[in-house]
Design a protein around this motif. Sequence first.
Motif, mmCIF file in Angstrom:
data_model
loop_
_atom_site.group_PDB
_atom_site.id
_atom_site.type_symbol
_atom_site.label_atom_id
_atom_site.label_comp_id
_atom_site.label_asym_id
_atom_site.label_seq_id
_atom_site.Cartn_x
_atom_site.Cartn_y
_atom_site.Cartn_z
ATOM 1 N N ASN A 66 0.797 -1.154 -0.612
ATOM 2 C CA ASN A 66 -0.322 -0.001 -0.198
ATOM 3 C C ASN A 66 0.701 1.549 -0.133
ATOM 4 O OD1 ASN A 66 -3.160 -0.502 0.055
ATOM 5 N ND2 ASN A 66 -2.041 -1.760 1.576
ATOM 6 N N ALA A 67 1.813 1.310 0.283
ATOM 7 C CA ALA A 67 2.596 2.032 0.992
ATOM 8 C C ALA A 67 3.428 2.681 -0.226
ATOM 9 C CB ALA A 67 4.225 2.025 1.720
ATOM 10 N N PHE A 68 4.042 1.388 -1.933
ATOM 11 C CA PHE A 68 4.593 1.657 -2.438
ATOM 12 C C PHE A 68 3.409 2.840 -3.787
ATOM 13 C CE2 PHE A 68 4.899 -0.707 -6.645
ATOM 14 C CZ PHE A 68 5.893 -0.401 -7.331
ATOM 15 N N PHE A 69 2.450 1.566 -4.057
ATOM 16 C CA PHE A 69 0.977 2.501 -5.048
ATOM 17 C C PHE A 69 0.614 3.717 -3.960
ATOM 18 C CE2 PHE A 69 0.196 -1.364 -6.066
ATOM 19 C CZ PHE A 69 0.352 -1.874 -7.298
ATOM 20 N N ALA A 70 0.733 3.699 -2.996
ATOM 21 C CA ALA A 70 0.870 5.812 -2.280
ATOM 22 C C ALA A 70 1.751 6.339 -2.912
ATOM 23 C CB ALA A 70 0.630 5.488 -1.088
ATOM 24 N N PHE A 103 -6.478 -1.894 -2.307
ATOM 25 C CA PHE A 103 -6.433 -3.131 -2.661
ATOM 26 C C PHE A 103 -6.703 -4.183 -1.509
ATOM 27 C CE2 PHE A 103 -3.513 -6.084 -0.436
ATOM 28 C CZ PHE A 103 -3.044 -6.797 -1.524
ATOM 29 N N THR A 104 -7.597 -3.816 -1.085
ATOM 30 C CA THR A 104 -8.812 -4.729 -0.605
ATOM 31 C C THR A 104 -10.163 -4.660 -1.256
ATOM 32 O OG1 THR A 104 -9.657 -3.228 1.570
ATOM 33 C CG2 THR A 104 -7.930 -4.172 1.955
ATOM 34 N N THR A 105 -10.378 -3.777 -1.924
ATOM 35 C CA THR A 105 -11.782 -3.874 -3.069
ATOM 36 C C THR A 105 -13.263 -3.242 -2.262
ATOM 37 O OG1 THR A 105 -12.673 -6.257 -2.695
ATOM 38 C CG2 THR A 105 -10.853 -6.003 -4.257
ATOM 39 N N SER A 122 -4.899 2.590 -10.109
ATOM 40 C CA SER A 122 -5.659 2.066 -8.692
ATOM 41 C C SER A 122 -6.276 0.241 -9.776
ATOM 42 C CB SER A 122 -7.568 2.640 -9.078
ATOM 43 O OG SER A 122 -7.862 2.973 -10.014
ATOM 44 N N SER A 123 -6.507 -0.051 -10.997
ATOM 45 C CA SER A 123 -7.225 -1.210 -11.525
ATOM 46 C C SER A 123 -6.219 -2.497 -11.320
ATOM 47 C CB SER A 123 -7.450 -1.042 -13.111
ATOM 48 O OG SER A 123 -9.001 -0.186 -12.723
ATOM 49 N N LEU A 124 -5.150 -2.286 -11.799
ATOM 50 C CA LEU A 124 -3.677 -3.135 -11.201
ATOM 51 C C LEU A 124 -4.088 -3.343 -9.307
ATOM 52 C CD1 LEU A 124 -1.205 -1.102 -13.775
ATOM 53 C CD2 LEU A 124 -3.092 -3.880 -14.353
ATOM 54 N N GLU A 125 -3.916 -2.167 -9.447
ATOM 55 C CA GLU A 125 -4.276 -2.284 -7.934
ATOM 56 C C GLU A 125 -4.632 -3.563 -7.158
ATOM 57 O OE1 GLU A 125 -3.234 -0.344 -3.178
ATOM 58 O OE2 GLU A 125 -3.753 0.721 -4.785
ATOM 59 N N ALA A 126 -6.066 -3.249 -7.500
ATOM 60 C CA ALA A 126 -7.298 -4.308 -6.912
ATOM 61 C C ALA A 126 -7.054 -5.734 -8.102
ATOM 62 C CB ALA A 126 -8.641 -3.414 -7.766
ATOM 63 N N PHE A 127 -6.761 -5.330 -8.648
ATOM 64 C CA PHE A 127 -6.529 -7.121 -9.658
ATOM 65 C C PHE A 127 -5.273 -7.509 -8.798
ATOM 66 C CE2 PHE A 127 -4.622 -9.300 -12.118
ATOM 67 C CZ PHE A 127 -5.487 -11.144 -13.227
ATOM 68 N N LEU A 128 -4.536 -7.287 -8.201
ATOM 69 C CA LEU A 128 -3.741 -7.203 -7.721
ATOM 70 C C LEU A 128 -3.460 -7.250 -5.737
ATOM 71 C CD1 LEU A 128 -0.016 -8.500 -7.122
ATOM 72 C CD2 LEU A 128 0.374 -5.588 -6.520
ATOM 73 N N GLY A 129 -4.266 -7.351 -5.737
ATOM 74 C CA GLY A 129 -5.129 -7.949 -4.244
ATOM 75 C C GLY A 129 -6.046 -8.139 -4.100
ATOM 76 N N LEU A 130 -7.366 -8.662 -5.072
ATOM 77 C CA LEU A 130 -7.660 -10.088 -5.505
ATOM 78 C C LEU A 130 -6.868 -11.240 -5.242
ATOM 79 C CD1 LEU A 130 -9.751 -8.800 -7.820
ATOM 80 C CD2 LEU A 130 -10.516 -9.529 -5.426
ATOM 81 N N LEU A 131 -5.994 -11.406 -5.780
ATOM 82 C CA LEU A 131 -4.309 -12.531 -6.442
ATOM 83 C C LEU A 131 -4.252 -12.657 -4.751
ATOM 84 C CD1 LEU A 131 -2.856 -11.701 -9.644
ATOM 85 C CD2 LEU A 131 -4.810 -13.216 -8.957
ATOM 86 N N LEU A 132 -3.858 -11.658 -4.412
ATOM 87 C CA LEU A 132 -2.786 -12.097 -3.220
ATOM 88 C C LEU A 132 -3.846 -12.161 -1.522
ATOM 89 C CD1 LEU A 132 -0.372 -8.655 -2.862
ATOM 90 C CD2 LEU A 132 -0.216 -11.148 -3.052
ATOM 91 N N PHE A 133 -5.248 -11.718 -1.779
ATOM 92 C CA PHE A 133 -5.628 -12.466 -0.761
ATOM 93 C C PHE A 133 -6.653 -13.454 -0.607
ATOM 94 C CE2 PHE A 133 -6.865 -8.317 0.198
ATOM 95 C CZ PHE A 133 -7.621 -8.088 2.057
ATOM 96 N N ALA A 134 -6.456 -14.381 -2.584
ATOM 97 C CA ALA A 134 -6.560 -15.584 -2.808
ATOM 98 C C ALA A 134 -5.691 -16.551 -1.786
ATOM 99 C CB ALA A 134 -6.752 -16.103 -3.717
ATOM 100 N N PHE A 135 -4.690 -15.813 -2.609
ATOM 101 C CA PHE A 135 -3.593 -16.476 -1.808
ATOM 102 C C PHE A 135 -3.219 -16.614 -0.256
ATOM 103 C CE2 PHE A 135 1.356 -15.870 -0.636
ATOM 104 C CZ PHE A 135 1.620 -17.713 -1.379
ATOM 105 N N VAL A 136 -3.621 -15.313 0.775
ATOM 106 C CA VAL A 136 -3.398 -15.565 2.050
ATOM 107 C C VAL A 136 -4.620 -16.858 2.147
ATOM 108 C CG1 VAL A 136 -3.502 -14.157 4.571
ATOM 109 C CG2 VAL A 136 -2.498 -13.711 2.239
ATOM 110 N N THR A 137 -5.901 -16.472 1.511
ATOM 111 C CA THR A 137 -7.174 -17.446 1.948
ATOM 112 C C THR A 137 -5.926 -18.723 2.319
ATOM 113 O OG1 THR A 137 -8.671 -15.890 1.325
ATOM 114 C CG2 THR A 137 -8.755 -18.224 1.723
#
Length: 307
Positions: A66-70, A103-105, A122-137
Amino acid sequence: MGKKIQDPGLGNSSSAHAKRMMNSDGSFNLEHLNKPRRFSDAYHYLVNISWFYFFALTFLGGFLINAFFAFIYLAIGIEQITPTTGYLLNDFLNAFFFSAQTFTTLGYGALAPQGIASGIVSSLEAFLGLLLFAFVTGLLYGRFSKPKASVRFSKHLILRTFKEHNAIMFRLVNNRKSVMISPKISVTLALSKANSQGDYVNEFYALDLERDTINYLPTTWTIVHEIDKESPLFEFSKEDLSKQHGELIIMISYYDESFNQEVHQMHSYFLNEIQLDYAFVKAYYYNNDGKMVLDHKLFDAIEPVKS
């Protein structure tokens, strides 16, 4: 002198200053040098680290992303999301909060991209957030569902008289309320000795046990190795035994009804940890209703053997 066996996989070479081969948690006391790192090992690493480190890495990773995208939003221009405050720190915090919502959509609606560049990022970040949340799950499921034994070994390794000889004893208990089905145990003795050239080598022995398997274990199980003439420890006196550079390497396996499969756990004791002429305090008893009670506070309790 006992059943000497070939190297079980620990190596015959030793040292006068060699530490224990296995840690008390069952992991091998081994340091890897120049080991190549592969991304495919990340899942195995994240599934097996402690819960504290897992959540620490998860929150740290989320903060850094989040800091990187900020910073990217600041570089594009915070005006594409919200009017600037005139202060860099406040603008960074607004960009960080927008990044976290994207990131958390989640998207509260107060902050939204208002330009093409911010919309793409922001679209790229949202897509990355979905991928990482699936990975953490998937990691959380893997950590919870991974078959793992939960055996507690006694803190103490004791040496006391047993029948006509002395015997080394330790005990174990299931940390869960489930019953251990058909537990079986093996104990390997690793003795480090100096050879004729002055080099230290390991000798391995499979120790005979009073019982190495039982049908089920609802309470505690005391493991006994009688030091008779067939034992590799028979040549040592009680006082000399604790001075030897030796280690008991233990492996227990049993069928766990919670996972519906066999699980394993390892542990080790150093011979210098031996408590001479002590006995374990019985950790279970019957209450007034006639029901068996297992008191886990008494599990590690020992008392001097009455002479």
